[in-house]
Design an enzyme around this catalytic site. Structure first.
Site, PDB file in Angstrom:
ATOM      1  N   PHE A 170       3.376   3.588  -0.448  1.00 12.20           N
ATOM      2  CA  PHE A 170       4.518   3.757  -1.345  1.00 12.20           C
ATOM      3  C   PHE A 170       5.274   2.467  -1.624  1.00 12.20           C
ATOM      4  O   PHE A 170       6.369   2.496  -2.149  1.00 12.20           O
ATOM      5  CB  PHE A 170       5.460   4.799  -0.775  1.00 12.20           C
ATOM      6  N   ASP A 206      -1.624  10.105   9.479  1.00  8.43           N
ATOM      7  CA  ASP A 206      -2.309   8.985   8.830  1.00  8.43           C
ATOM      8  C   ASP A 206      -2.622   7.863   9.829  1.00  8.43           C
ATOM      9  O   ASP A 206      -2.368   6.695   9.563  1.00  8.43           O
ATOM     10  CB  ASP A 206      -1.441   8.462   7.678  1.00  8.43           C
ATOM     11  N   GLY A 253       0.857  -1.179   0.000  1.00  7.14           N
ATOM     12  CA  GLY A 253       0.000   0.000   0.000  1.00  7.14           C
ATOM     13  C   GLY A 253       0.882   1.214   0.000  1.00  7.14           C
ATOM     14  O   GLY A 253       2.113   1.093  -0.012  1.00  7.14           O
ATOM     15  N   VAL A 302       5.594  -4.454   2.217  1.00  7.32           N
ATOM     16  CA  VAL A 302       6.286  -4.844   3.444  1.00  7.32           C
ATOM     17  C   VAL A 302       6.453  -6.361   3.455  1.00  7.32           C
ATOM     18  O   VAL A 302       5.502  -7.098   3.209  1.00  7.32           O
ATOM     19  CB  VAL A 302       5.499  -4.399   4.698  1.00  7.32           C
TER      20      VAL A 302
END
Ligand SMILES: *[C@@H]1O[C@H](CO)[C@@H](O)[C@H](O)[C@H]1NC(C)=O
Ligand SMILES: *[C@@H]1O[C@H](CO)[C@@H](O)[C@H](O)[C@H]1NC(C)=O
Ligand SMILES: *[C@@H]1O[C@H](CO)[C@@H](O)[C@H](O)[C@H]1NC(C)=O
Ligand SMILES: *[C@@H]1O[C@H](CO)[C@@H](O)[C@H](O)[C@H]1NC(C)=O
Ligand SMILES: *[C@@H]1O[C@H](CO)[C@@H](O)[C@H](O)[C@H]1NC(C)=O
Ligand SMILES: *[C@@H]1O[C@H](CO)[C@@H](O)[C@H](O)[C@H]1NC(C)=O
Ligand SMILES: *[C@@H]1O[C@H](CO)[C@@H](O)[C@H](O)[C@H]1NC(C)=O
Ligand SMILES: *[C@@H]1O[C@H](CO)[C@@H](O)[C@H](O)[C@H]1NC(C)=O
Ligand SMILES: *[C@@H]1O[C@H](CO)[C@@H](O)[C@H](O)[C@H]1NC(C)=O
Ligand SMILES: *[C@@H]1O[C@H](CO)[C@@H](O)[C@H](O)[C@H]1NC(C)=O
Ligand SMILES: *[C@H]1O[C@@H](CO)[C@H](O)[C@@H](O)[C@@H]1NC(C)=O
Ligand SMILES: CC(=O)N[C@H]1CO[C@H](CO)[C@@H](O)[C@@H]1O
Length: 770
Positions: free
Chosen positions: A481, A593, A479, A484
């Protein structure tokens, strides 16, 4: 000689005559009683009783006690003796009957046991019952009888059990009761009785269980109670007694002593700690003071439950507590104890419950042994306890030196301090030298962003190996940038590797921002960075791996069973993280965020705020700035969404939404929210109409009737939701800040734990009334 004989035989004759007469008189008496009553009398007595029943909720007597069934010995609840075919026992317990008791019942002259438990009989008990001379057992428990206890009970000389618990009898115990020399059980719990317990109590020499709890008795109990050598169980709880009874005489046979919830004051009498058979000692909720003797267990070899909660006890916890080897429950909460928790409690292997919340204990909570099973509830609200994270106390700092080494340290201090100073100066030189060189290197080549506070260097190659070449099976999520991955470094440490997709606009900046932020800030509730790996064509962050995934995952997975406390703890963790970002750092940092997918949970379910990709540093003195970067719809404060205004208050807003989502399990973007209606409005409406139970996650509440803590939970959830709404106030200046949020959340949590804890410990042990 003959005369003597004559006299003797006359005496004998007279004696015989007298005996015959008395036997005759006796026969006459019996036959006259028999003439008065027979099985038909019993039948009419029972029918009279039936006619006094106004509600037969289960239709038992209506159908069963019918004249067509002439053998009353077959009637439900009726037992007859085999010999004289007369009613000897009447047991109508738990039949849902409402009514009164007619005088005719006094005609059941062979009755031995009369039991009407758990019905709704009321009115007065007719005097005629005093004719039932054979009665040994009476139980009218849990009915609606009122008024004083009739003194005619005193004439039932064979009575062994008198059980009137759970009625509304008032006044004092009539003296006649103390004439019942055969009485073994006297249960008057749960009435409205008052007065004192007089010395006449000593006449009840056969008494084994005296139950006087939940009344308004007062004063001190006559010391003569100590003369009752059969007495085993003493229930005096929840009255206004001022003294623990003097049990010197009965100290070796009393097994249970309940005196909690009275007005006891002063020290515990020595005799209490010298009762060889005592298994339960409950003295909670009084005003007792003093410290506990260190050898408390020496003369209480059988003690299983010790409840001293909610008093004014002080001093250290007895170090020899481990000598109470039978101990199962130990409740010492709400006192003023100080010092540390004796490690030796750890060898009480049977101990299953320990409550030492709210005293002022300090130091480490021991690990292992029974401590493995205790929860945060056991220790909450102690000022300075430390230990395992699952107990929600701060971790212990391990720099406290052992007493033995402390001495050595202070004597060596005069050597150590100069040594430290020299070493520091040396290190400073080395650091300046390295920094100087490094700056040159950075200028020369493309910068390798590696702030000094980073733990270790990790190369691209090592990351490739750690993640099996960024294998899809290692992907934790993607998601923003990039993606993971889970990885394991060569030394076995599990990590999360966040790779930035440099094709995306802003990815480079986001990497720099996150690396910078995380490298400079450290907090228990922020995700910890291990390294930033920066090459021309590769940007990655190496982060602490959070084995329990995100709050988002937990909230929406099928079998997640987070209770109120777990969710509340996570919210406290997140609030602490934001408080640190906003107020604990030299310049305020805005996360920008916050949402459930950015809240990650470690092994101990401690929450860590992650994803600082669009975080903003507010310059000195600025309280807001503007930006074009987009946060996530639904969690974004309105002023941010519309005007791009970035401020710490924006995070507070997002936090409020996250709290609402966490406790309602409802996303702000749920399709049910259209036009005017949104998550915030929905929660606000429920608070206004006191219908909070209808909006919270159904998993958090069970039916009112089945949950002792229902009210506590509703209170807690309401406070949490009020706080969440205060976080989402629309005018910026009405919105509270994170410091206030943290304080309120902590208060809410402590209140919740206390309320639950108080209930738990007051119900301990659950009293088996009979
Ligand atoms: C019971 O006694 C009454 C008189 O008191 C008598 O009329 C009746 O027949 C007796 N009933 C039985 C079953 O003996
Ligand atoms: C009444 O109850 C008893 C015991 O349950 C039963 O044996 C008997 O048959 C019942 N009699 C009637 C008439 O229902
Ligand atoms: C009386 O009846 C109740 C309910 O059926 C039962 O629990 C209780 O044991 C009975 N009492 C005796 C003394 O049998
Ligand atoms: C008896 O009635 C009381 C009061 O209604 C109730 O609390 C209790 O649970 C009942 N006991 C049983 C065993 O049903
Ligand atoms: C108790 O019993 C004694 C002797 O049996 C009697 O004299 C006395 O009146 C009784 N007391 C009451 C209150 O019934
Ligand atoms: C009863 O107790 C009192 C006071 O404790 C004592 O003086 C008396 O001797 C005792 N009586 C008996 C019979 O043990
Ligand atoms: C405890 O009781 C024993 C006898 O049972 C007695 O010898 C001893 O003095 C008592 N100790 C205290 C402190 O009362
Ligand atoms: C408890 O005792 C203390 C003194 O020991 C007294 O100040 C306090 O008022 C008492 N509290 C109650 C509720 O009786
Ligand atoms: C409990 O701990 C104490 C102190 O460490 C020790 O002396 C004692 O032997 C232990 N008792 C048991 C039963 O293990
Ligand atoms: C503290 O240090 C001792 C030994 O020095 C060790 O046994 C103990 O596990 C440490 N505790 C913590 C919480 O690290
Ligand atoms: C026994 O009870 C009294 C009321 O207490 C009635 O008045 C009597 O009639 C009754 N006797 C018989 C034999 O049923
Ligand atoms: C440390 C602590 O929380 N102490 C509290 C214990 O309980 C009493 C009464 O409930 C409070 O007044 C204390 O503040």
């Amino acid at each position: 000689m003959a005369r003597t004989f004559f006299l003797s035989s006359t005496t004998l004759l007279l004696l015989l005559l007298f005996q015959y007469c008395s036997v005759y008189i006796a026969i006459l008496t019996v036959s006259s009683v028999a003439a008065q009553t027979n099985i038909s009398t019993d039948q009419s007595a029972l029918l009279a009783l039936k006619s006094h029943i106004t509600i037969d909720a289960q239709n038992i007597l209506t159908t069963n006690w019918s004249t067509s069934n002439s053998d009353i010995c077959n009637w439900v609840g009726v037992t007859c003796s085999v010999h004289h075919l007369r009613v000897t026992a009447l047991n109508l317990s738990y039949m849902g009957l409402t009514g009164t008791i007619p005088p005719h019942l006094g005609n059941l002259s062979f009755l031995v046991a009369l039991e009407f438990r758990n019905n709704s009989f009321g009115g007065t008990l007719p005097t005629e019952l005093s004719h039932l001379r054979r009665l040994k057992f009476i139980s009218f428990g849990f009915n609606e009888f009122k008024g004083t206890i009739p003194s005619w009970f005193g004439s039932l000389s064979k009575l062994q059990t008198l059980d009137l618990y759970g009625n509304q009898f008032s006044g004092s115990i009539p003296n006649a009761i103390f004439n019942l020399s055969a009485l073994q059980v006297l249960n008057l719990r749960n009435n409205e009785l008052s007065g004192t317990i007089p010395r006449e109590v000593e006449k009840l020499t056969m008494l084994q269980e005296i139950l006087l709890g939940y009344n308004n008795f007062e004063g001190s109990i006559a010391r003569e109670i100590g003369n009752l050598t059969m007495l085993k169980r003493i229930f005096l709880d929840f009255n206004m007694f001022e003294e623990i009874p003097n049990l010197i005489g009965s100290k070796d046979q009393v097994e249970r002593l309940f005196v909690q919830g009275n007005a006891l004051k002063g020290h515990i009498p020595v005799v209490v700690f010298n009762m060889s058979s005592l298994t339960i000692l409950a003295l909670a909720q009084n005003n007792l003071s003093g410290s506990l003797p260190d050898n408390i267990c020496q003369h209480l070899p059988s003690i299983q439950l010790l409840n001293l909660a909610d008093n004014q006890f002080d001093g250290p916890l007895p170090h020899k507590l481990w000598q109470c080897t039978e101990l199962l429950n130990l409740v010492l909460a709400f006192n003023n104890f100080n010092g540390s928790i004796p490690r030796t409690i750890g060898n009480l292997t049977q101990l299953t419950e320990l409550y030492i919340s709210n005293t002022t204990l300090t130091g480490e909570i021991p690990e292992g042994g029974p401590f493995t099973n205790f929860s945060a509830l056991s220790f909450v609200s102690n000022k300075a306890l430390c230990g395992a994270a699952r107990l929600h106390v701060p971790p212990c700092k391990n720099n406290t030196l052992q007493p033995s080494s402390r001495k050595a340290t202070s004597s060596n201090l005069k050597y150590i301090i100069p040594a430290i100073i020299i070493a520091t100066v040396f290190l400073a030189f080395v650091a300046i030298f390295i920094l100087h060189r490094k700056r040159k290197v950075e200028v020369a080549t493309e910068a390798t962003l590696l702030p000094q506070s980073l733990w270790r260097r990790v190369s691209h190659l090592e990351l490739l190996r750690a993640t099996n070449g960024f294998n899809n099976s290692n992907l934790l999520g993607s998601g923003g940038f990039g993606s993971v991955y889970k990885g394991t470094l060569s030394d076995g440490i599990d990590v999360a590797v966040k790779i930035f997709d440099l094709q995306l606009e802003g990815a480079f900046k986001s990497f720099e921002r996150e690396c910078e932020m995380l490298s400079n800030i450290r907090h228990r509730n922020l995700i910890k960075i291990i390294s930033c790996c920066s090459q021309l064509d590769f940007k990655g962050l190496v982060l602490n791996y959070m084995p329990n995934g995100s709050l988002e995952k937990w909230l929406y997975s099928q079998n997640s069973s987070f209770d109120i406390l777990k969710r509340l703890n996570i919210m406290v963790d997140v609030a602490l993280a934001l408080e640190y970002l906003h107020h604990g750092y030299s310049v305020p940092i805005v996360h920008c965020d916050l949402k459930p997918s950015n809240i990650l949970l470690d092994d101990d379910m401690v929450a860590h705020v992650a994803d600082f990709g669009i975080a903003k540093l507010l310059g000195l003195g600025d309280s807001m700035t503007r930006t074009m970067t987009l946060a996530t719809v639904g969690y974004m404060a309105p002023e941010y969404g519309m005007d791009g205004i970035v401020s710490t208050q924006g995070d507070v807003y997002s936090f409020g939404i996250v709290v609402m989502e966490t406790f309602t399990k409802m996303k702000p973007t749920n399709e049910m929210f259209v036009e005017e209606m949104n998550l915030k409005q929905w929660v606000a409406n429920s608070l206004l109409s006191e219908a909070i139970a209808e909006v919270v996650d159904a998993n958090l509440l069970v039916a009112k009737e089945e949950d002792h803590d229902y009210v506590t939970k509703i209170d807690c959830l309401s406070s949490i939701m009020r706080l969440a709404l205060a976080c989402c106030a629309e005018p910026l200046d009405e919105r509270i800040n994170m410091q206030e949020v943290v304080a309120t959340l902590k208060k809410t949590k402590i209140k919740f734990l206390k309320d639950v804890g108080r209930r738990v410990l007051l119900n301990r042990p659950r009293v088996q009334a009979l």
